[in-house]
Enzyme design. Structure first.
Site, PDB file in Angstrom:
ATOM      1  N   LYS A 216      -9.134  44.737  19.735  1.00  0.00           N
ATOM      2  CA  LYS A 216      -8.208  45.355  18.567  1.00  0.00           C
ATOM      3  C   LYS A 216      -8.820  45.696  17.315  1.00  0.00           C
ATOM      4  O   LYS A 216      -8.344  46.708  16.587  1.00  0.00           O
ATOM      5  CB  LYS A 216      -7.149  44.081  18.345  1.00  0.00           C
TER       6      LYS A 216
ATOM      7  N   PHE B 116     -21.531  39.461  19.418  1.00  0.00           N
ATOM      8  CA  PHE B 116     -22.522  38.439  19.531  1.00  0.00           C
ATOM      9  C   PHE B 116     -21.951  37.249  19.768  1.00  0.00           C
ATOM     10  O   PHE B 116     -22.503  36.370  20.686  1.00  0.00           O
ATOM     11  CB  PHE B 116     -23.400  38.297  18.181  1.00  0.00           C
TER      12      PHE B 116
ATOM     13  N   ASP C 226     -20.241  32.791  23.522  1.00  0.00           N
ATOM     14  CA  ASP C 226     -19.032  31.831  23.828  1.00  0.00           C
ATOM     15  C   ASP C 226     -18.633  32.060  25.177  1.00  0.00           C
ATOM     16  O   ASP C 226     -18.292  30.538  25.897  1.00  0.00           O
ATOM     17  CB  ASP C 226     -18.044  32.290  22.883  1.00  0.00           C
TER      18      ASP C 226
ATOM     19  N   ASP D  98     -18.705  28.528  27.733  1.00  0.00           N
ATOM     20  CA  ASP D  98     -17.585  28.143  28.434  1.00  0.00           C
ATOM     21  C   ASP D  98     -17.434  28.429  29.638  1.00  0.00           C
ATOM     22  O   ASP D  98     -16.276  28.310  30.253  1.00  0.00           O
ATOM     23  CB  ASP D  98     -16.279  28.932  27.376  1.00  0.00           C
TER      24      ASP D  98
ATOM     25  N   ARG E 269     -12.975  38.651  30.070  1.00  0.00           N
ATOM     26  CA  ARG E 269     -12.826  39.123  28.540  1.00  0.00           C
ATOM     27  C   ARG E 269     -12.223  40.312  28.481  1.00  0.00           C
ATOM     28  O   ARG E 269     -12.796  41.515  29.035  1.00  0.00           O
ATOM     29  CB  ARG E 269     -14.406  38.963  27.925  1.00  0.00           C
TER      30      ARG E 269
ATOM     31  N   ASP F  28     -16.800  22.249  18.068  1.00  0.00           N
ATOM     32  CA  ASP F  28     -15.656  22.570  18.872  1.00  0.00           C
ATOM     33  C   ASP F  28     -16.352  22.180  20.294  1.00  0.00           C
ATOM     34  O   ASP F  28     -15.563  21.548  21.181  1.00  0.00           O
ATOM     35  CB  ASP F  28     -15.450  24.100  18.873  1.00  0.00           C
TER      36      ASP F  28
ATOM     37  N   LYS G 242     -15.135  28.150  12.619  1.00  0.00           N
ATOM     38  CA  LYS G 242     -15.305  29.067  13.666  1.00  0.00           C
ATOM     39  C   LYS G 242     -14.472  30.443  13.743  1.00  0.00           C
ATOM     40  O   LYS G 242     -15.028  31.225  14.436  1.00  0.00           O
ATOM     41  CB  LYS G 242     -15.026  28.314  14.922  1.00  0.00           C
TER      42      LYS G 242
ATOM     43  N   PHE H 176      -3.599  31.380  10.908  1.00  0.00           N
ATOM     44  CA  PHE H 176      -3.724  32.339  11.680  1.00  0.00           C
ATOM     45  C   PHE H 176      -3.976  31.643  13.245  1.00  0.00           C
ATOM     46  O   PHE H 176      -3.586  31.715  14.272  1.00  0.00           O
ATOM     47  CB  PHE H 176      -4.738  33.352  11.538  1.00  0.00           C
TER      48      PHE H 176
ATOM     49  N   ASP I 180      -1.933  30.660  16.590  1.00  0.00           N
ATOM     50  CA  ASP I 180      -2.516  31.281  17.905  1.00  0.00           C
ATOM     51  C   ASP I 180      -2.571  30.138  19.078  1.00  0.00           C
ATOM     52  O   ASP I 180      -2.016  30.446  19.854  1.00  0.00           O
ATOM     53  CB  ASP I 180      -4.113  31.491  17.785  1.00  0.00           C
ATOM     54  N   ASP I 181      -2.506  28.841  18.764  1.00  0.00           N
ATOM     55  CA  ASP I 181      -2.361  27.568  19.363  1.00  0.00           C
ATOM     56  C   ASP I 181      -0.838  27.478  19.646  1.00  0.00           C
ATOM     57  O   ASP I 181      -0.775  27.322  20.959  1.00  0.00           O
ATOM     58  CB  ASP I 181      -2.927  26.344  18.586  1.00  0.00           C
TER      59      ASP I 181
END
Length: 347
Positions: free
Chosen positions: A50, A90, A95, A99, A104, A166, A192, A231, A235-236
């Site tokens: 975005k 990056f 990430d 993970d 993506r 995290d 983060k 924010f 998101d959560d």
């Protein structure tokens, strides 16, 4: 009157920057097949999102100047914006490997692309290096060149600290809810996400305009870090309560054992029986366990808890914005613009 950039306008700057980066690589006689690889990595990993972080730089500059930008002003502000997007790329490439993510932006993650694999680690390093190639090319003679360098280095380190917390707080393969706490959650969110997503674009705009005084930077930080925290909490909330057709994805925080705002709120109010339900079902990789946790979230009225939090926090942020001292060149509209984009969003 300030002018908001569009994704199309912002993306029109990128091909020139890709050419700059490839020209720089060619100075070292890099064989053509590897120049093509570097270009493919830039195209695949930097374009396609975005670009909210990147576009926030020219938008913030325009708001600070209270007028549309000239062609040169827009190019330079957007170049700083693309450096922010390179930083994001990056982080995301790295990430996804950490993970073991699958997709993506609707495509296989870079490391899962044919013939890429763990070469993606080096590609991530090259995405980070690209920031400094462009910074030197376009801002070497800028009075704030060293400040810009230090800002990128510091925000990168802050984000890595957040990622460290995290990864160690919520490993996907070791579920221990005793490891979760709101203190750790806030640390993860602030370092983060908030610094590079909210503070960095505005700090870049202030430095570019040579109005980045300690007072201005501190005032910006004091508003933008709580905005970034809000924010991420939002998101959560959307990961669980948002509609997939709105947010463009199916939420996975419960199955992924995420140290999210919702699970921390649940742990803070759960009865011993409800906590046992969480311990038996949270972080398990199947829909049945996830459904049990989702039902518990409804029983605990977490949706209302979030809505109460949102109204209280936004009220506090608006008060901080009202108190902004504009005499040093900072403008309330910069912060109002960020808040208007995220307040009560559904995606």
């Amino acid at each position: 009157m300030a002018k908001t950039t569009t994704l199309k306008e912002f993306e029109s700057v990128f091909p020139k920057l890709v050419d700059d980066l490839l020209d720089h690589a060619k100075k070292y006689n890099l064989p053509e097949q590897f120049v093509k690889w570097y270009k493919a990595s830039l195209q695949a990993n930097v374009i396609g999102g975005k670009c909210n972080r990147g576009m926030s730089v020219p938008d913030s500059v325009s708001l600070l100047l209270e007028k549309p930008l000239s062609e040169e002003q827009y190019f330079l502000a957007s170049t700083l914006g693309w450096m922010t997007e390179l930083l994001q790329a990056f982080f995301l490439v790295s990430d996804d490997i950490m993970d073991t993510s699958i997709t993506r932006r609707g495509a296989p993650c870079w490391y899962r692309q044919p013939e890429v694999g763990m070469v993606a680690i080096n590609d991530a390093f090259m995405l980070e290096s690209a920031i400094y190639t462009l910074l030197k090319k376009y801002f070497r003679s800028h009075p704030a060149y060293v400040d810009l360098l230090e800002l990128f280095h510091e925000v990168t380190f802050q984000t890595e600290l957040g990622q460290l917390c995290d990864l160690l707080t919520a490993p996907e393969d070791k579920i221990d809810l005793d490891n979760f706490s709101m203190e750790k959650y806030r640390f993860i969110v602030i370092y983060k996400t908030a610094y590079y997503s909210f503070y960095l674009p505005v700090a870049l705009a202030l430095h570019q305009q040579n109005i980045a005084t300690p007072e201005n930077l501190k005032q910006a930080e004091d508003i933008l870090i709580p905005l970034g925290e809000y924010f991420q909490i939002q998101d959560d909330y959307l990961d669980n309560f948002g509609l997939p057709e709105h947010i463009g994805k199916i939420g996975t925080d419960i199955q992924d054992n995420k140290c999210s705002w919702l699970v921390n709120q649940a742990l803070s109010i759960a009865t011993p029986e409800q906590r046992k339900i969480l311990e038996e079902n949270y972080g398990r990789k199947n829909k049945d366990n996830e459904a049990v946790v989702k039902k518990l979230y409804i029983d605990l009225k977490l949706e209302q808890m979030y809505k109460d939090y949102e109204e209280k926090r936004v009220g506090e942020i608006r008060k901080m914005i009202d108190e902004v001292d504009e005499s040093g060149g900072l403008k309330k509209t910069v912060f109002e613009s960020f808040l208007s984009k995220i307040y009560k969003r559904s995606k």
